[in-house]
Design a protein around this motif. Sequence first.
Motif, mmCIF file in Angstrom:
data_model
loop_
_atom_site.group_PDB
_atom_site.id
_atom_site.type_symbol
_atom_site.label_atom_id
_atom_site.label_comp_id
_atom_site.label_asym_id
_atom_site.label_seq_id
_atom_site.Cartn_x
_atom_site.Cartn_y
_atom_site.Cartn_z
ATOM 1 N N ASP A 269 2.748 20.966 30.978
ATOM 2 C CA ASP A 269 2.982 22.398 31.201
ATOM 3 C C ASP A 269 3.443 22.685 32.630
ATOM 4 O OD1 ASP A 269 2.163 22.791 28.593
ATOM 5 O OD2 ASP A 269 0.161 23.522 29.125
ATOM 6 N N ASN A 270 2.954 21.876 33.585
ATOM 7 C CA ASN A 270 3.310 22.086 34.984
ATOM 8 C C ASN A 270 4.655 21.477 35.347
ATOM 9 O OD1 ASN A 270 0.934 23.449 35.391
ATOM 10 N ND2 ASN A 270 -0.099 21.793 36.475
ATOM 11 N N GLY A 271 5.289 20.823 34.410
ATOM 12 C CA GLY A 271 6.613 20.272 34.655
ATOM 13 C C GLY A 271 6.632 18.971 35.430
ATOM 14 N N TYR A 272 5.507 18.275 35.502
ATOM 15 C CA TYR A 272 5.483 16.985 36.196
ATOM 16 C C TYR A 272 6.262 15.952 35.365
ATOM 17 C CZ TYR A 272 1.675 19.156 38.828
ATOM 18 O OH TYR A 272 0.923 20.015 39.603
ATOM 19 N N ARG A 273 7.110 15.208 36.051
ATOM 20 C CA ARG A 273 7.935 14.211 35.348
ATOM 21 C C ARG A 273 7.446 12.785 35.574
ATOM 22 N NH1 ARG A 273 14.126 16.439 36.541
ATOM 23 N NH2 ARG A 273 13.838 18.500 35.547
ATOM 24 N N ARG A 274 6.818 12.539 36.719
ATOM 25 C CA ARG A 274 6.395 11.173 37.064
ATOM 26 C C ARG A 274 4.918 11.219 37.480
ATOM 27 N NH1 ARG A 274 8.036 9.369 41.386
ATOM 28 N NH2 ARG A 274 8.406 7.165 40.885
ATOM 29 N N VAL A 275 4.069 10.518 36.746
ATOM 30 C CA VAL A 275 2.629 10.540 37.008
ATOM 31 C C VAL A 275 2.099 9.117 37.158
ATOM 32 C CG1 VAL A 275 0.361 11.194 36.110
ATOM 33 C CG2 VAL A 275 2.308 12.738 35.821
ATOM 34 N N PHE A 276 1.268 8.915 38.164
ATOM 35 C CA PHE A 276 0.593 7.637 38.408
ATOM 36 C C PHE A 276 -0.768 7.708 37.724
ATOM 37 C CE2 PHE A 276 -1.912 4.503 40.576
ATOM 38 C CZ PHE A 276 -1.046 3.579 41.144
ATOM 39 N N VAL A 277 -1.106 6.706 36.920
ATOM 40 C CA VAL A 277 -2.355 6.700 36.136
ATOM 41 C C VAL A 277 -3.275 5.585 36.633
ATOM 42 C CG1 VAL A 277 -3.325 6.300 33.845
ATOM 43 C CG2 VAL A 277 -1.281 7.713 34.093
ATOM 44 N N MET A 278 -4.558 5.926 36.858
ATOM 45 C CA MET A 278 -5.534 4.931 37.314
ATOM 46 C C MET A 278 -6.889 5.193 36.676
ATOM 47 S SD MET A 278 -6.510 3.763 41.212
ATOM 48 C CE MET A 278 -6.935 5.421 41.752
ATOM 49 N N VAL A 279 -7.443 4.180 35.992
ATOM 50 C CA VAL A 279 -8.712 4.317 35.277
ATOM 51 C C VAL A 279 -9.510 3.024 35.366
ATOM 52 C CG1 VAL A 279 -7.745 5.983 33.619
ATOM 53 C CG2 VAL A 279 -7.695 3.532 33.090
ATOM 54 N N PRO A 280 -10.813 3.063 35.035
ATOM 55 C CA PRO A 280 -11.600 1.827 34.968
ATOM 56 C C PRO A 280 -11.247 1.038 33.698
ATOM 57 C CG PRO A 280 -13.016 3.771 35.160
ATOM 58 C CD PRO A 280 -11.646 4.243 34.796
ATOM 59 N N ASN A 281 -11.429 -0.267 33.762
ATOM 60 C CA ASN A 281 -11.068 -1.144 32.656
ATOM 61 C C ASN A 281 -12.230 -1.296 31.672
ATOM 62 O OD1 ASN A 281 -9.707 -2.904 31.038
ATOM 63 N ND2 ASN A 281 -9.906 -4.665 32.395
ATOM 64 N N TYR A 282 -12.456 -0.246 30.873
ATOM 65 C CA TYR A 282 -13.435 -0.312 29.779
ATOM 66 C C TYR A 282 -13.062 0.735 28.749
ATOM 67 C CZ TYR A 282 -16.331 3.771 31.193
ATOM 68 O OH TYR A 282 -16.800 5.025 31.478
ATOM 69 N N ALA B 96 -13.821 3.801 27.730
ATOM 70 C CA ALA B 96 -13.447 5.167 28.055
ATOM 71 C C ALA B 96 -12.199 5.223 28.921
ATOM 72 C CB ALA B 96 -14.602 5.881 28.747
ATOM 73 N N GLY B 97 -11.978 4.211 29.750
ATOM 74 C CA GLY B 97 -10.765 4.171 30.555
ATOM 75 C C GLY B 97 -9.526 4.067 29.697
ATOM 76 N N ARG B 98 -9.589 3.208 28.704
ATOM 77 C CA ARG B 98 -8.436 3.047 27.815
ATOM 78 C C ARG B 98 -8.254 4.282 26.931
ATOM 79 N NH1 ARG B 98 -6.351 -1.988 28.126
ATOM 80 N NH2 ARG B 98 -7.626 -3.531 29.230
ATOM 81 N N ASP B 99 -9.369 4.863 26.506
ATOM 82 C CA ASP B 99 -9.274 6.116 25.763
ATOM 83 C C ASP B 99 -8.651 7.212 26.632
ATOM 84 O OD1 ASP B 99 -10.275 5.260 23.334
ATOM 85 O OD2 ASP B 99 -12.314 5.950 23.702
ATOM 86 N N ALA B 100 -8.977 7.198 27.922
ATOM 87 C CA ALA B 100 -8.424 8.203 28.838
ATOM 88 C C ALA B 100 -6.907 8.110 28.890
ATOM 89 C CB ALA B 100 -9.019 8.023 30.232
ATOM 90 N N VAL B 101 -6.402 6.897 29.017
ATOM 91 C CA VAL B 101 -4.952 6.701 29.077
ATOM 92 C C VAL B 101 -4.298 7.142 27.768
ATOM 93 C CG1 VAL B 101 -3.104 5.007 29.316
ATOM 94 C CG2 VAL B 101 -5.128 4.856 30.775
ATOM 95 N N THR C 277 -6.366 10.507 36.899
ATOM 96 C CA THR C 277 -7.400 9.492 37.040
ATOM 97 C C THR C 277 -8.678 9.904 36.341
ATOM 98 O OG1 THR C 277 -8.610 8.103 38.633
ATOM 99 C CG2 THR C 277 -8.308 10.422 39.220
ATOM 100 N N PHE C 278 -9.387 8.916 35.864
ATOM 101 C CA PHE C 278 -10.731 9.076 35.309
ATOM 102 C C PHE C 278 -11.600 8.071 36.045
ATOM 103 C CE2 PHE C 278 -13.351 6.650 32.147
ATOM 104 C CZ PHE C 278 -14.459 7.481 32.165
ATOM 105 N N MET C 279 -12.490 8.568 36.911
ATOM 106 C CA MET C 279 -13.368 7.705 37.708
ATOM 107 C C MET C 279 -14.756 8.327 37.752
ATOM 108 S SD MET C 279 -11.831 4.979 38.900
ATOM 109 C CE MET C 279 -10.123 4.435 38.674
ATOM 110 N N PRO C 280 -15.638 7.940 36.846
ATOM 111 C CA PRO C 280 -16.959 8.583 36.770
ATOM 112 C C PRO C 280 -17.905 8.139 37.871
ATOM 113 C CG PRO C 280 -16.829 6.801 35.188
ATOM 114 C CD PRO C 280 -15.460 6.920 35.803
ATOM 115 N N GLY C 281 -18.839 9.014 38.207
ATOM 116 C CA GLY C 281 -19.940 8.674 39.106
ATOM 117 C C GLY C 281 -19.494 8.233 40.487
ATOM 118 N N GLY C 282 -20.077 7.118 40.939
ATOM 119 C CA GLY C 282 -19.813 6.607 42.279
ATOM 120 C C GLY C 282 -18.360 6.256 42.508
ATOM 121 N N LEU C 283 -17.646 5.850 41.457
ATOM 122 C CA LEU C 283 -16.226 5.567 41.609
ATOM 123 C C LEU C 283 -15.490 6.824 42.046
ATOM 124 C CD1 LEU C 283 -17.321 3.529 39.255
ATOM 125 C CD2 LEU C 283 -14.897 3.123 38.869
#
Length: 393
Positions: free
Chosen positions: A162-175, A177-182, A223-229
């Motif tokens: 909706d905001n018209g972003y064309r290029r996004v960098f994605v970073m998540v934990p490798n488990y 919920a991280g893969r579900d996030a992507v 990004t999805f980084m729960p808690g201390g991350l």
Amino acid sequence: MTGIGRRGLLGGTTALLAAPAILHAQPAGGVKIGVVAVQTGPQAALGNQLKDGFALGLRHLEGKLGGLTAETVIIDDELKPDVAVTKVRAALERDKVDFIVGVVFSNILQAIIRPVTESNTFLISTNAGPSTFAGRGCNPFFFTTSYNNDQVHSVMGQAAQDNGYRRVFVMVPNYQAGRDAVAGFKSKFQGEVVDEVYVPLTQLDFSAELAKIAAARPDAIFTFMPGGLGVNLVRQYRQAGLANIPFLSTFTVDEATLPAQGDAALGFYSAASWAPNMDNPQNNRFVTDYIAAHNAVPATYAAQAYDAAMLLDSAIRKVGGTLANKDALRTAIRAADFRSVRGPFAFGANHYPVQDFWLLKVGRRADGKLETQTDRKVFTNAVDPWAAECRMR
């Protein structure tokens, strides 16, 4: 929130409402709840929110669920699946709990769901909502008061679109919920993912990843980084001078992490089906009393656990306190005849909620505390994407 992609206690239990000396005895006319909440390491902040939210629900219900005196057994899963299984088995076999409630992380839920449900015990997840159990893996003894993991992240995918972003960098934990996030983010975002980075769930130094972001110059990051991350990432993101790149996140800036993140999180975006500033009588009472008890604003971990207490109260009341008839109890839970802090609440055919989702932004309350606040509604009465694959009726 919160195992690896859809594709593809003894000493740790303590009684919250009763003395340990009577843990082995089922209280006459009572109900016993095993509450799984991580209490070890930096993620304990999330587990404490969950535990405290459920406890507040019991307090508002005067220590009873459906008229039965309630006793809780706190289970620290230590964020270790094997430990969680051992402690949960003890709660089932030794402590004779009637329900298992809680679970912050999906890898823990994946570990305990079989021993719980195969014992014909209802498992109510108050946070972890992996897609694994939303479709063909749906289970008649499993409910969640949170969401399907994909859904919250798809809010951010839609917002980026909706905001018209064309290029996004994605970073998540490798488990899980991280893969579900992507997957959730990509289900709505139509632009280019310039990089897709997976980090260990224990990572606290993001300097290498932040250098990649600076070099890629994306329109935004997701990004999805729960808690201390999340605490470390937000601080380091500001320190790296990257705040001019919009920070779209899920479970990264929330009430469990904001006290540690401080002003570094101001203006950063999140997404959820609930926010502390939602104006309805149930939520106003919940937030006010939680802050009075803990001098902290509740997060979704607490709100969803509070709703679980209200859900169980309504279900046990419907069956007249008779817990032995599992079919009747299941029907009563499915009815979800209670007032949620998020407004309307209903379960879909797969026992995941059908609900609204919001884009949130970190702001400051009148009392000076930080909180996530509703920016705009993104989805209305959303059904999770795997519900149609559930063959449970």
